[in-house]
Design an enzyme around this catalytic site. Structure first.
Site, PDB file in Angstrom:
ATOM      1  N   GLU A   1       0.882  -1.185   0.000  1.00  0.00           N
ATOM      2  CA  GLU A   1       0.000   0.000   0.000  1.00  0.00           C
ATOM      3  C   GLU A   1       0.908   1.221   0.000  1.00  0.00           C
ATOM      4  OE1 GLU A   1      -2.688   0.591   3.318  1.00  0.00           O
ATOM      5  OE2 GLU A   1      -4.064   1.740   2.074  1.00  0.00           O
TER       6      GLU A   1
ATOM      7  N   ASP B   1      -8.210  -3.497   7.605  1.00  0.00           N
ATOM      8  CA  ASP B   1      -7.254  -2.382   7.647  1.00  0.00           C
ATOM      9  C   ASP B   1      -6.724  -2.240   9.084  1.00  0.00           C
ATOM     10  OD1 ASP B   1      -5.647  -0.363   6.650  1.00  0.00           O
ATOM     11  OD2 ASP B   1      -7.257   1.106   6.413  1.00  0.00           O
TER      12      ASP B   1
HETATM   13 ZN    ZN Z   1      -5.030   2.871   3.255  1.00  0.00          ZN
END
Ligand code: ZN
Length: 389
Positions: free
Chosen positions: A138, A283
């Site tokens: 990411e 997340d």
């Molecule tokens: Zn993110």
């Protein structure tokens, strides 16, 4: 380890629902499923009666940074093992270790550490911990305008050279890359990633509808934490959100913690994408499974109060969500349980090409199993044949 026979009144494979059956686990794999009179139960098997509980596959999380006080960016076996054992207690039996934007040398160092762990027997042997299936990169090729809490000074324009460096540091274990497709050089990088078997994902992006569609044409098939860190939707500027909602070939991650995305937006996503187009992700950060306090996300500090993670400016910085709670939230929206289970098992496993091995209760699949009470609270977890006492 002795074989285990799990007696279940209700199994969601989750291709289908099977009633009154036995699952036999041997050597960390599922070796038989069937009605009691059809299955040959090994004589030395331990018997596990699941009663009226619901048996589903272990959860697969394709977007998670850390848990239990540790972040995968630390790159040490101890840190990653702690993440793996913490999430396993909440039903996540495998995950894709997700990096956060950092200087290139730091990222490469973390990737080497994670790759070393993935290769080690510790990762795949039968023991109670989630298995690391690969790496989700990411950043750092994201939009400064939609960076969320990713540090601005470490964001870099897409670079083939840097990507090659990351690929080799990660020993080929990169499964997903999240980038902003509107940045110069991103489209070529998307093609390169897809050619390497990496899922190209749009995220932390200010892309317009046209830019996002151009990226989809070059190979983007996934979108990171839908709605969060994206150009907002407007009726004459539908942006990346409009492109994801109207492109069936793109799967969308959703952080279903009730904080990142409001319920009506979750409903819009589910209706537009269909129940096969949405994957629930956590997340999750180092703060997952920890008390209120200060923790590290990559190389910056975050604070946690009442389960909400924020950086020093008060921006949401990942979550403390676990997929058992994500599942409960989605079911509370009215999604049928079997469809909700698919969103945390089969669909994420398929997304990274592991459909027959993970996220499914089937002969030959890894014995990653979750047992839920009828009210969906966790009642037991097995990872590759271990656990479920
Ligand atoms: Zn993110």
């Amino acid at each position: 380890m002795a074989p285990t026979a799990i007696y279940a009144s209700r199994i969601l494979t989750p291709h289908e629902e099977i009633l009154d059956s036995v699952i036999v686990v041997e050597g960390g794999k599922i070796t038989q499923i069937g009605h009691r009179d059809e299955v040959r139960i090994p004589e030395d098997a331990e018997h596990f009666p699941a009663g009226d509980k619901i048996v589903v596959p272990g959860f697969v999380d394709v977007h998670i940074h850390g848990a239990g006080g540790h972040d995968v960016m630390e790159g040490t076996a101890e840190a990653i093992a702690r993440v793996a054992s913490t999430v396993a207690r909440r039903g996540t039996t495998s995950f894709v270790a997700t990096t956060v934007t950092a200087p290139p040398e730091e990222t490469s160092h973390s990737l080497r550490g994670i790759a070393r762990y993935i290769r080690s027997p510790r990762n795949t042997e039968s023991r109670f911990a989630a298995e690391v299936l690969g790496i989700h990169l990411e950043g750092p090729f994201i939009s400064p305008a939609r960076r969320g809490v990713h540090p601005l000074d470490a964001i870099t324009p897409p670079s083939q050279e840097l990507f090659e460096e990351f690929l080799s540091a990660a020993e080929g274990f990169i499964r997903i890359i999240t980038l902003a497709p509107e940045v110069d050089g991103a489209l070529d990088l998307i093609e390169r990633a897809v050619a390497q078997g990496v899922v190209a994902s749009m995220g932390h992006t200010d892309a317009t509808y046209e830019q996002a569609r151009a990226a989809i044409a070059r190979g983007v098939t996934h979108a990171a934490h839908m709605f969060n860190a994206m150009r907002p939707f407007s009726h004459r500027d539908t942006g990346v959100i409009g492109a994801v909602l109207t492109s069936p070939e793109v799967t969308a991650e959703l952080i279903a913690d009730g904080r990142h995305v409001d319920a009506p937006a979750m409903e819009i996503l589910l209706r537009a994408k269909g129940l096969e187009g949405v994957l629930l992700v956590s997340d999750g950060t180092a703060a997952t499974g920890m008390r209120n306090g200060n923790y590290r996300l990559g190389n910056f500090e975050v604070s946690v109060a009442d389960g909400v993670v924020r950086n020093s400016e008060g921006k949401l910085a990942g979550s403390t969500l676990t997929l058992d709670r994500a599942l409960q939230h989605i079911v509370a929206l009215g999604v049928p349980l079997i469809d909700a289970v698919r969103m945390v098992t089969l669909l994420p496993a398929r997304r990274i090409g592991l459909g027959g091995k993970k996220g499914v209760i089937a002969v030959g699949a890894d014995a990653d199993i979750v047992i839920l009470n009828p009210d969906l609270r966790l009642a037991g977890v097995m990872t590759r044949g271990a656990g479920l006492a």
